[in-house]
Enzyme design. Structure first.
Site, short mmCIF file in Angstrom:
data_model
loop_
_atom_site.label_atom_id
_atom_site.label_comp_id
_atom_site.label_asym_id
_atom_site.label_seq_id
_atom_site.Cartn_x
_atom_site.Cartn_y
_atom_site.Cartn_z
N SER A 1 14.86 -46.08 39.79
CA SER A 1 14.45 -45.00 40.52
C SER A 1 15.64 -44.39 41.67
O SER A 1 16.77 -45.16 41.36
CB SER A 1 13.23 -45.61 41.45
OG SER A 1 13.68 -46.43 42.49
N LYS A 2 15.30 -43.62 42.45
CA LYS A 2 16.20 -43.22 43.49
C LYS A 2 16.81 -44.24 44.23
O LYS A 2 18.07 -44.11 44.53
CB LYS A 2 15.52 -42.18 44.20
CG LYS A 2 15.39 -40.75 44.32
CD LYS A 2 14.76 -39.76 45.18
CE LYS A 2 14.03 -38.91 44.41
NZ LYS A 2 13.19 -38.10 45.42
N ARG A 3 16.36 -45.35 44.32
CA ARG A 3 16.70 -46.51 45.19
C ARG A 3 17.92 -47.02 44.51
O ARG A 3 18.70 -47.65 45.12
CB ARG A 3 15.76 -47.57 45.20
CG ARG A 3 14.51 -47.22 46.42
CD ARG A 3 13.69 -48.67 46.27
NE ARG A 3 13.06 -48.71 45.06
CZ ARG A 3 13.20 -49.88 44.15
NH1 ARG A 3 13.99 -50.91 44.50
NH2 ARG A 3 12.34 -49.81 42.91
N HIS A 4 18.20 -46.78 43.18
CA HIS A 4 19.15 -47.07 42.45
C HIS A 4 20.23 -46.43 42.47
O HIS A 4 21.26 -46.57 41.44
CB HIS A 4 18.83 -47.84 41.02
CG HIS A 4 17.72 -48.87 40.96
ND1 HIS A 4 16.40 -48.44 40.78
CD2 HIS A 4 17.79 -50.18 41.13
CE1 HIS A 4 15.84 -49.56 40.56
NE2 HIS A 4 16.52 -50.51 40.93
#
Ligand code: GLU
Length: 509
Positions: A275-278
């Site tokens: 996800s965006k977190r990565h």
């Protein structure tokens, strides 16, 4: 070959008839879909335009595209934009942009679901007429109570078919539900997952039209896959549980069931869903970070598919070797290091003209106009071995286009010392006198100065490099001087001499 020509002719004729115009006329085909399906593979990518094209979506598109290409079939782009609140034109553009950048060309489309509402309603009406769907006016409170009851009894929440035979008045606000078969099983022979069996008793009567009259996902997908003669549905495994429902609707409509392949998810390096977190997960973000489309494509194909130990695949090889049946069942992890490694490989081996074309916008982002410097192809050739990304290539090429502000402190400390003064002064004289500013003459020039001063070439080249580049790393000194140009070289040597002078004064003081 024959199949391709056949397919081409049909598409051409159908185009003339408005087959692909998205006006809901798709069903009026004059050839037998069953025959057609046997003859050619038709795959589709069906994104919902509620954000950018992310890595997971791009891999789904790639596998669908490869599967179609491998079998000489057609790849169709369908935009599932029925969620009017979340779908945006920007997102459609971002998806198209991402696919174009990756070179995933589609043969038909983009087809927009919002243009096909009449057709969906027609199918829903047909299901109603045949008693295969019904109106339901169950209140939210009733449905909530059902859900809570199921949860309390540790059962899977499902609708209890309460309205099946209630004959609700059409004027009462209602949804329409598909009458799911009560018994029997649905078998999905998934090309990736193998055989997955569902009991109909576990499935409930699905809403196919909302109270506001809009059709729901499972209905639209089924109608489209059938009307568009999709033979092979390749998509993320988050849709696996929708598949038995979709098969039941297709069966109710007496339509052929496509083959399915559900792709395992992609995990980030911490083992959770990517996800965006990565970090970057949008395809275009990778472009902005200086990745080559070939590298990302090569990277994506290896997320879940392999061919022995082979890591590098040309597009032709992929089309030849790819087999959907060889896709892993288990999730794969995204590994940025590996993507960087592939990018470096593709940068090193790319055609400099192609790379020059891709490098230009990255120079532009640094406010550099590449036409105001040496031939950009020469810049690429000089830097190709030295950069992992195009962003890096642009950054390490900045010195070619404009003077730097400060010398790198360590490089200057080491190389711009009084002992270097004479070498720099001699180089300046020699360069000033040079009439042919080319790599060969520049090389001779540095060599001659070194010989005349009885110094190793490095003792001249390193101070000269720091003078001209501002730091201790650059392509070969001859190429570096050539790319920077005569005027800037002389100006920068003066700056380095002034720096040495200043340093000497400071030491004395
Ligand atoms: N529109 C769906 C999505 O973006 C895909 C539907 C499908 O492939 O069947 O997740």
């Amino acid at each position: 070959m024959f199949l391709n020509i056949f397919h081409f002719l049909i598409v051409l004729i159908d185009n003339k008839l408005g087959f692909l115009s998205g006006t809901g006329r798709i069903r009026h085909t004059f050839y037998s879909p069953a025959l057609f399906r046997k003859m050619t593979k038709r795959t589709r990518f069906a994104p919902s335009p509620t954000g950018y094209l992310h890595v997971g979506g791009a891999r789904t598109a790639l596998f669908s595209w490869l599967h179609a290409r491998k079998h000489g079939g057609a790849f169709i782009l369908r935009i599932e934009d029925t969620d009017l609140e979340r779908s945006t034109a920007e997102s459609v553009n971002a998806i198209l942009e991402g696919m174009t950048w990756l070179g995933l060309e589609y043969d038909e489309g983009p087809l927009y679901q919002t243009k096909r509402f009449d057709r969906y309603n027609e199918v829903i009406d047909q299901l109603m007429e045949q008693g295969l769907a019904y109106r339901c006016d169950c209140s939210k409170d009733r449905l909530d109570a059902l859900r809570e009851h199921a949860m309390a009894h540790k059962e899977k929440p499902r609708y209890d078919s309460h309205c099946r035979n209630r004959n609700i008045d059409p004027d009462t606000p209602h949804v329409i539900r598909f009458r799911n078969p009560d018994d029997g099983v649905v078998v999905v022979d998934d090309m990736v997952r193998g055989r997955v069996t569902y009991n109909n008793s576990e499935l409930d009567d699905l809403i196919i039209r909302r109270t506001d009259g809009s059709p729901t996902y499972n209905l639209t997908v089924v109608v489209d896959d059938s009307d568009m003669n999709i033979s092979d549905v390749i998509r993320g495994d988050d849709h696996l549980n929708n598949t038995p429902r979709q098969i039941n609707i297709l069966q109710a409509l007496n339509k052929e069931i496509p083959r399915y392949a559900h792709l395992p998810m992609i995990l980030g390096d911490d083992g959770t869903r990517l996800s965006k977190r990565h970090g970057a997960v949008s395809v275009m973000q990778y472009m902005e970070q200086g990745f080559l489309p070939e590298a990302l494509l090569n990277y994506l194909v290896r997320l879940g598919w392999s061919h022995g130990d082979q890591e590098i695949f040309s597009q032709e090889e992929l089309i030849q070797l790819f087999d959907i049946a060889n896709v892993n069942k288990s999730a794969s992890s995204f590994n940025t290091e590996k993507l960087l490694w592939l990018n470096q490989h593709y940068i090193k081996s790319a055609d400099p003209y192609h790379l020059a074309h891709l490098l230009s916008p990255h120079l532009g982002r640094l406010a550099i106009d590449p036409t105001e410097g040496p031939d950009i192809v020469e810049v690429v050739k000089a830097q190709q071995e030295r950069a992992n990304t195009l962003v890096e290539m642009a950054e390490i090429s900045e010195f070619i286009y404009r003077d730097f502000d400060e010398f790198d402190e360590n490089a200057a400390k080491k190389h711009l010392r009084p002992v270097a003064r004479q070498a720099l002064e001699e180089m300046k004289k020699s360069l000033q006198a040079l009439t042919s500013w080319d790599v060969e003459h520049l090389h001779d020039c540095v060599e001659q100065v070194s010989t005349s001063l009885d110094l190793k070439m490095g003792k001249v080249a390193q101070p000269l490099r720091v003078a001209v580049v501002g730091r201790a790393a650059s392509p070969g000194i001859d190429v570096t001087l050539y790319l920077v140009g005569k005027e800037a070289c002389l100006r920068r040597i003066d700056k380095a001499l002034a720096y040495i002078e200043k340093r000497e004064q400071q030491a004395k003081a």
